[in-house]
Scaffold this motif. Structure first.
Motif, mmCIF file in Angstrom:
data_model
loop_
_atom_site.group_PDB
_atom_site.id
_atom_site.type_symbol
_atom_site.label_atom_id
_atom_site.label_comp_id
_atom_site.label_asym_id
_atom_site.label_seq_id
_atom_site.Cartn_x
_atom_site.Cartn_y
_atom_site.Cartn_z
ATOM 1 N N LYS A 186 0.824 -1.205 0.000
ATOM 2 C CA LYS A 186 0.000 0.000 0.000
ATOM 3 C C LYS A 186 0.859 1.257 0.000
ATOM 4 O O LYS A 186 0.531 2.251 -0.668
ATOM 5 C CB LYS A 186 -0.937 -0.015 1.209
ATOM 6 C CG LYS A 186 -1.966 -1.139 1.146
ATOM 7 C CD LYS A 186 -2.877 -1.151 2.359
ATOM 8 C CE LYS A 186 -3.912 -2.270 2.234
ATOM 9 N NZ LYS A 186 -4.826 -2.335 3.388
ATOM 10 N N LEU A 187 1.959 1.231 0.724
ATOM 11 C CA LEU A 187 2.856 2.391 0.737
ATOM 12 C C LEU A 187 3.488 2.598 -0.630
ATOM 13 O O LEU A 187 3.617 3.732 -1.108
ATOM 14 C CB LEU A 187 3.932 2.207 1.804
ATOM 15 C CG LEU A 187 5.004 3.299 1.875
ATOM 16 C CD1 LEU A 187 4.379 4.652 2.210
ATOM 17 C CD2 LEU A 187 6.071 2.943 2.905
ATOM 18 N N LEU A 188 3.887 1.507 -1.271
ATOM 19 C CA LEU A 188 4.493 1.595 -2.602
ATOM 20 C C LEU A 188 3.528 2.274 -3.575
ATOM 21 O O LEU A 188 3.934 3.126 -4.376
ATOM 22 C CB LEU A 188 4.868 0.206 -3.103
ATOM 23 C CG LEU A 188 5.478 0.134 -4.507
ATOM 24 C CD1 LEU A 188 6.787 0.904 -4.569
ATOM 25 C CD2 LEU A 188 5.693 -1.327 -4.918
ATOM 26 N N ARG B 283 1.264 9.204 -5.580
ATOM 27 C CA ARG B 283 1.167 10.425 -4.787
ATOM 28 C C ARG B 283 -0.291 10.747 -4.447
ATOM 29 O O ARG B 283 -0.706 11.905 -4.424
ATOM 30 C CB ARG B 283 1.822 11.599 -5.518
ATOM 31 C CG ARG B 283 3.332 11.494 -5.596
ATOM 32 C CD ARG B 283 3.950 11.751 -4.249
ATOM 33 N NE ARG B 283 5.374 11.408 -4.200
ATOM 34 C CZ ARG B 283 6.174 11.704 -3.194
ATOM 35 N NH1 ARG B 283 5.696 12.342 -2.142
ATOM 36 N NH2 ARG B 283 7.443 11.352 -3.201
ATOM 37 N N ARG B 284 -1.045 9.702 -4.190
ATOM 38 C CA ARG B 284 -2.437 9.841 -3.796
ATOM 39 C C ARG B 284 -2.734 8.789 -2.732
ATOM 40 O O ARG B 284 -2.163 7.700 -2.737
ATOM 41 C CB ARG B 284 -3.400 9.645 -4.982
ATOM 42 C CG ARG B 284 -3.129 10.563 -6.167
ATOM 43 C CD ARG B 284 -4.110 10.315 -7.289
ATOM 44 N NE ARG B 284 -5.436 10.853 -6.993
ATOM 45 C CZ ARG B 284 -5.815 12.103 -7.249
ATOM 46 N NH1 ARG B 284 -4.973 12.955 -7.816
ATOM 47 N NH2 ARG B 284 -7.036 12.524 -6.948
ATOM 48 N N SER C 54 -9.832 9.128 -4.086
ATOM 49 C CA SER C 54 -8.415 9.277 -3.760
ATOM 50 C C SER C 54 -8.099 10.754 -3.541
ATOM 51 O O SER C 54 -8.734 11.637 -4.129
ATOM 52 C CB SER C 54 -7.542 8.702 -4.874
ATOM 53 O OG SER C 54 -7.763 9.401 -6.090
ATOM 54 N N ILE C 55 -7.129 11.012 -2.708
ATOM 55 C CA ILE C 55 -6.771 12.374 -2.320
ATOM 56 C C ILE C 55 -5.305 12.614 -2.667
ATOM 57 O O ILE C 55 -4.431 11.851 -2.240
ATOM 58 C CB ILE C 55 -6.985 12.574 -0.805
ATOM 59 C CG1 ILE C 55 -8.437 12.271 -0.427
ATOM 60 C CG2 ILE C 55 -6.581 13.988 -0.387
ATOM 61 C CD1 ILE C 55 -8.662 12.173 1.064
ATOM 62 N N PRO C 56 -5.006 13.657 -3.466
ATOM 63 C CA PRO C 56 -3.598 13.932 -3.788
ATOM 64 C C PRO C 56 -2.840 14.415 -2.548
ATOM 65 O O PRO C 56 -3.396 15.142 -1.717
ATOM 66 C CB PRO C 56 -3.678 15.026 -4.855
ATOM 67 C CG PRO C 56 -4.998 15.682 -4.617
ATOM 68 C CD PRO C 56 -5.923 14.605 -4.111
ATOM 69 N N VAL C 57 -1.591 13.985 -2.416
ATOM 70 C CA VAL C 57 -0.774 14.405 -1.279
ATOM 71 C C VAL C 57 0.554 14.957 -1.780
ATOM 72 O O VAL C 57 1.137 14.457 -2.745
ATOM 73 C CB VAL C 57 -0.517 13.238 -0.290
ATOM 74 C CG1 VAL C 57 -1.790 12.875 0.446
ATOM 75 C CG2 VAL C 57 0.039 12.016 -1.002
#
Length: 447
Positions: A246-248, A254-255, A264-267
């Motif tokens: 999940k981290l990968l 970048r979401r 999904s939320i952009p980070v």
């Protein structure tokens, strides 16, 4: 680039060794044994770098340098000082006053050559008191190099993997990096080994109301909390295989998606990872994803253990004593206490050093701390028997015994208290002949 080096060293063996190595690297070396001849050469020749011992037969190297500064100012080439244990404080002061660097005997010739190359290629740009900020992570050359790496990584907002033994200050390094980031957000940190898989997922990505039992309201995860800033994922080597996947995905896209969420939320965060484990070995063993390893290992910064940078021990000890004192006058260390601190192995690194000083301040009323205040487990007469190495080994053994006794022989609890890993504690117990079965009800038999 100038290839001329001014070497000021009165020790024939040291001088010849340095001269030969520098000439092998293509430098023209002018070697002097006294400051008078060296100063005459500096006024007539152009040198890229000056390498000087602090203790010289006709003058103190530091006083000579300061006098040259007042006379020649910016025209002075960068100075690298050679120092022994007894003059480390003087060398640190010289760096603050504008010297380029110092190396502690015995030093690595490769490190000296690399430093000379960097200074000569930069035309001495690193010379001068305004070239770099005051040290934060240590005064040793190794840690000042680390600070330089972290400043560059922070300015570039690049991903970074910080590794080092427990207690070396990985989170402090991450905070230092964050200070040099052109950010508009905060630094947020989480210990990946302190939470279960489900809790870590909810903590990192957040969750919607009703996503699971107890989720009574929407919660923003750490990725969202760190928007525009830095997210430190400490002990990344403890992350489960599922969370690694999940981290990968988050790193690639970048979401993030909150637990129970549909969008999904952009980070926008700078990711910093830290661990005391060997991730490459974990990859080989199948315990860590190879693709994730290469994603997080954009820049690798290693924090050396305290035993590899003894110059930092007294610097940190004095800083810790000031911190512990608060508004009161800080305690000081006797010369004997300083020698003991310098010679101790510090398996728990800075954390162990801080604990030792804090305990000494609490338990002693003396304004000047002595060895017995730092290592109370050792009988004072033992300090007079054998070598310093024998004394320190006895200190370590008694400290381990006392910690085990206080915790009824519980290995993990004792390792945590000592600031070392369970494996390290087992190795030391085996070395000193300490058996867990002999530790019953807080008492050791046959110690």
């Amino acid at each position: 680039m100038s290839k001329r080096i001014c070497l000021v060293e009165d020790d024939a063996i040291m001088g010849e060794s340095l001269q030969d190595r520098l000439r092998m690297e293509g430098y023209a070396v002018s070697w002097f044994t006294e400051t008078v001849a060296a100063e005459a050469a500096l006024t007539s020749d152009r040198f890229a770098v000056v390498i000087s011992d602090i203790r010289l037969p006709d003058a103190d190297g530091g006083e000579w340098f300061r006098r040259l500064q007042s006379s020649y100012g910016g025209a002075l080439p960068p100075f690298i000082f050679i120092t022994g244990f007894g003059t480390i404080d003087a060398a640190v002061g010289l760096v603050k006053d504008g010297a380029a660097d110092y190396l502690t005997k015995p030093f690595n010739l490769d490190a000296l050559v690399a430093r000379v190359a960097g200074l000569s290629e930069n035309g001495g740009a690193e010379q001068g008191g305004d070239a770099a900020p005051d040290p934060v992570l240590g005064v040793s050359p190794a840690m000042r190099d680390v600070e330089g790496q972290l400043r560059r990584v922070g300015a570039a907002r690049a991903g970074c993997l910080i590794t080092g033994e427990s207690g070396t200050g990985k989170e402090f390094a991450a905070r230092y990096l964050h200070q040099w980031t052109p950010h508009h957000g905060e630094l947020v940190a989480v210990n990946c080994g302190a939470l279960t898989e489900s809790l870590l997922e909810a903590e990192l990505f957040g969750h919607e109301r009703g996503a699971f039992t107890g989720a009574q309201r929407r919660h923003q995860g750490l990725f969202e909390q760190a928007q525009g800033g830095t997210l430190l994922l400490d002990e990344i080597g403890e992350m489960s295989a599922t969370m690694q996947v999940k981290l990968l995905r988050v790193i690639q896209e970048r979401r993030i998606r909150r637990v129970g969420g549909e969008r999904s939320i952009p980070v926008d965060v700078q990711l910093v990872f830290a661990t005391h484990r060997d991730l490459r070995a974990m990859v080989s063993a199948g315990a860590f994803r190879e693709d994730l390893y290469y994603r997080i290992n954009v820049v690798h910064v290693r924090l050396p253990p305290l035993r590899e940078r003894p110059e930092d021990i007294l610097w940190f000890a004095r800083a810790f004593l000031r911190e512990i004192a608060g508004d009161a006058p800080p305690r000081t260390l006797s010369p004997a206490a300083e020698r003991v601190l310098m010679g101790a192995p510090w398996p728990g690194n800075l954390r162990e050093l801080h604990h030792a000083l804090e305990r000494a301040v609490i338990m002693s009323d003396a304004a000047v701390l002595e060895p017995r205040d730092l290592f109370p487990e050792i009988d004072e007469p033992a300090a007079d028997n054998g070598t310093l190495s024998d004394y320190l080994k006895a200190c370590e053994k008694q400290r381990i015994l006392a910690t085990l006794q206080d915790r009824d022989g519980q290995i993990q609890a004792s390792a945590d208290a000592l600031g070392i890993s369970r494996k390290s504690l087992w190795e030391r117990m085996r070395r000193y002949g300490i058996r867990a079965r002999d530790l019953v009800s807080g008492r050791a038999r046959g110690s």
